[in-house]
Design an enzyme around this catalytic site. Structure first.
Site, PDB file in Angstrom:
ATOM      1  N   GLY A  76       0.790  -1.209   0.000  1.00  0.00           N
ATOM      2  CA  GLY A  76       0.000   0.000   0.000  1.00  0.00           C
ATOM      3  C   GLY A  76       0.828   1.266   0.000  1.00  0.00           C
ATOM      4  O   GLY A  76       1.929   1.316  -0.552  1.00  0.00           O
ATOM      5  N   HIS A  77       0.287   2.295   0.655  1.00  0.00           N
ATOM      6  CA  HIS A  77       0.897   3.618   0.666  1.00  0.00           C
ATOM      7  C   HIS A  77       2.258   3.603   1.364  1.00  0.00           C
ATOM      8  O   HIS A  77       3.193   4.271   0.932  1.00  0.00           O
ATOM      9  CB  HIS A  77      -0.060   4.582   1.376  1.00  0.00           C
ATOM     10  CG  HIS A  77       0.310   6.017   1.253  1.00  0.00           C
ATOM     11  ND1 HIS A  77       0.351   6.682   0.047  1.00  0.00           N
ATOM     12  CD2 HIS A  77       0.641   6.944   2.201  1.00  0.00           C
ATOM     13  CE1 HIS A  77       0.687   7.939   0.245  1.00  0.00           C
ATOM     14  NE2 HIS A  77       0.885   8.126   1.545  1.00  0.00           N
ATOM     15  N   PHE A  78       2.360   2.842   2.442  1.00  0.00           N
ATOM     16  CA  PHE A  78       3.617   2.742   3.191  1.00  0.00           C
ATOM     17  C   PHE A  78       4.272   1.391   2.892  1.00  0.00           C
ATOM     18  O   PHE A  78       4.310   0.484   3.718  1.00  0.00           O
ATOM     19  CB  PHE A  78       3.352   2.927   4.688  1.00  0.00           C
ATOM     20  CG  PHE A  78       3.006   4.337   5.062  1.00  0.00           C
ATOM     21  CD1 PHE A  78       3.984   5.307   5.173  1.00  0.00           C
ATOM     22  CD2 PHE A  78       1.685   4.709   5.272  1.00  0.00           C
ATOM     23  CE1 PHE A  78       3.665   6.619   5.503  1.00  0.00           C
ATOM     24  CE2 PHE A  78       1.350   6.010   5.605  1.00  0.00           C
ATOM     25  CZ  PHE A  78       2.339   6.976   5.727  1.00  0.00           C
TER      26      PHE A  78
END
Length: 287
Positions: free
Chosen positions: A264-266
Site C-alpha cells: 500500500g501507501h507505506f
C-alpha cells in the site's frame, strides 16, 4: 553494526530533527517523508543502505519530532517546507545528492530540483506523485472540494484524514498481510498529528496541495530536459496515489525503472525485503 544518529539542529529559527547514517564521504541520499508520517518511516531502510551511502532523513516542520509551530507562527505551504529542507541541506554542506521522496515529500523534492537541477543526481520515488494520472479519485474528490471552497462541510472531509482511524487506513489499505505492519506507526503519527493547533497546520497544507498539481508541468519539463535517472518503486494497492502515477514517469523519462510491488501507501512497512534489492540495484548503477 550500523549506527543511526538522531540529531537536532536549528534551521530558520525552527528545531529540525533528522536521522543520519552512513559515511559522510560517500554519496548522499536525502529521504523526504510524506503525510502523516516522519523520518520514522525510514527506520528499517536506513540500516540496509548505510554501508555504501550517506543517508539524511529530516522531519518536516509540523511533523515527527521537528518543531510544530502554530499556523499563525509559520506559513504552512510546500514552498515553506522546501525552504527549510533546502536550508538544512546547505547547513549540512550537502551540495549534490540522490533524492528519495514519498507522498508530501515528493512536491518538496520537486521544488528542490526546480531550484537547483544539477544538485540532484538521481530520484527514487516511493508513491511520490508527479502526474495527474496518479491521483486516486476516491481520495482526491473530497480534497478537490476543499480546494474549491472552504466550508464546514468540506473541512469536515479533510479533518477525517487527521483521525486515528484514517491514519490506520493509510497504513493498512492495499496490504495483503496486515500483521506485517507495526501498529506503533499509525499511533505514533496520530499522537503527533494531535499536538495543539497542528490541525490548522495540516488543513493549510491540504489547501496548498493544489499548488503541487499546478507545478506538475514544470516538473515534467525538467524531467524531459535533464533525463535524470529515476526509480519508481510503488505500492500498487495505494488508495491515494495509484499505479498509474508510477507508470506516468515513463512519459518524460523513457528509461525510468518502474516496479509495482504488492503493498500500500507505506510500502516499506510490509515489503521491505522485496524493495531493498531494487533500491540497492538502482543506487549501485546510478549513484
Amino acid at each position: 553494526m550500523v549506527t543511526i544518529h538522531h540529531r537536532y539542529t536549528m534551521v530558520d529559527g525552527h528545531q529540525i530533527f533528522y536521522r543520519e547514517a552512513g559515511p559522510r564521504n560517500r554519496p548522499t541520499l536525502v529521504l523526504l517523508h510524506g503525510f502523516p508520517a516522519s523520518s520514522l518511516m525510514f527506520r528499517r531502510l536506513l540500516p540496509q543502505l548505510a554501508d555504501r551511502w550517506h543517508l539524511v532523513a529530516p522531519d518536516h516542520v509540523g511533523f515527527g519530532l521537528s518543531d510544530a509551530p502554530s499556523a499563525d507562527e509559520f506559513t504552512y505551504s510546500f514552498d515553506s517546507l522546501s525552504d527549510v529542507t533546502g536550508n538544512l541541506l546547505c547547513q549540512l554542506g550537502i551540495e549534490r545528492y540522490c533524492l528519495f521522496v514519498h507522498d508530501h515529500g515528493a512536491p518538496i523534492g520537486w521544488r528542490l530540483i526546480l531550484r537547483a537541477p544539477d544538485a540532484v543526481s538521481a530520484i527514487i520515488t516511493q508513491n511520490g506523485n508527479a502526474y495527474d494520472e496518479g491521483l486516486q479519485p476516491e481520495f482526491f474528490t473530497g480534497v478537490r472540494d476543499y480546494w474549491c471552497e472552504q466550508t464546514p462541510r468540506t473541512e469536515a472531509g479533510i479533518r477525517e484524514a487527521l483521525t486515528l482511524e484514517q491514519t490506520r487506513w493509510r497504513y493498512l489499505t492495499g496490504v495483503t498481510d496486515e500483521t506485517l505492519v507495526d501498529p506503533v506507526t499509525w499511533t505514533h503519527d496520530h499522537n503527533l498529528l494531535s499536538r495543539p493547533d497542528n490541525d490548522k497546520a495540516q488543513l493549510a497544507l491540504f489547501l496548498d496541495y493544489a499548488t503541487n498539481l499546478a507545478l506538475y508541468p514544470k516538473v515534467q519539463r525538467c524531467f524531459r530536459e535533464r533525463q535524470v535517472p529515476l526509480l519508481a518503486v510503488w505500492g500498487k494497492g495505494d488508495p491515494i496515489f495509484g499505479p498509474a502515477g508510477a507508470l506516468a514517469f515513463t512519459t518524460d523519462l523513457p528509461d525510468a525503472d518502474i516496479h509495482l510491488v504488492a503493498g500500500g501507501h507505506f510500502l516499506l512497512e510490509s515489503a521491505l525485503e522485496e524493495v531493498v534489492p531494487i533500491i540497492r540495484g538502482f543506487l549501485n548503477k546510478h549513484v
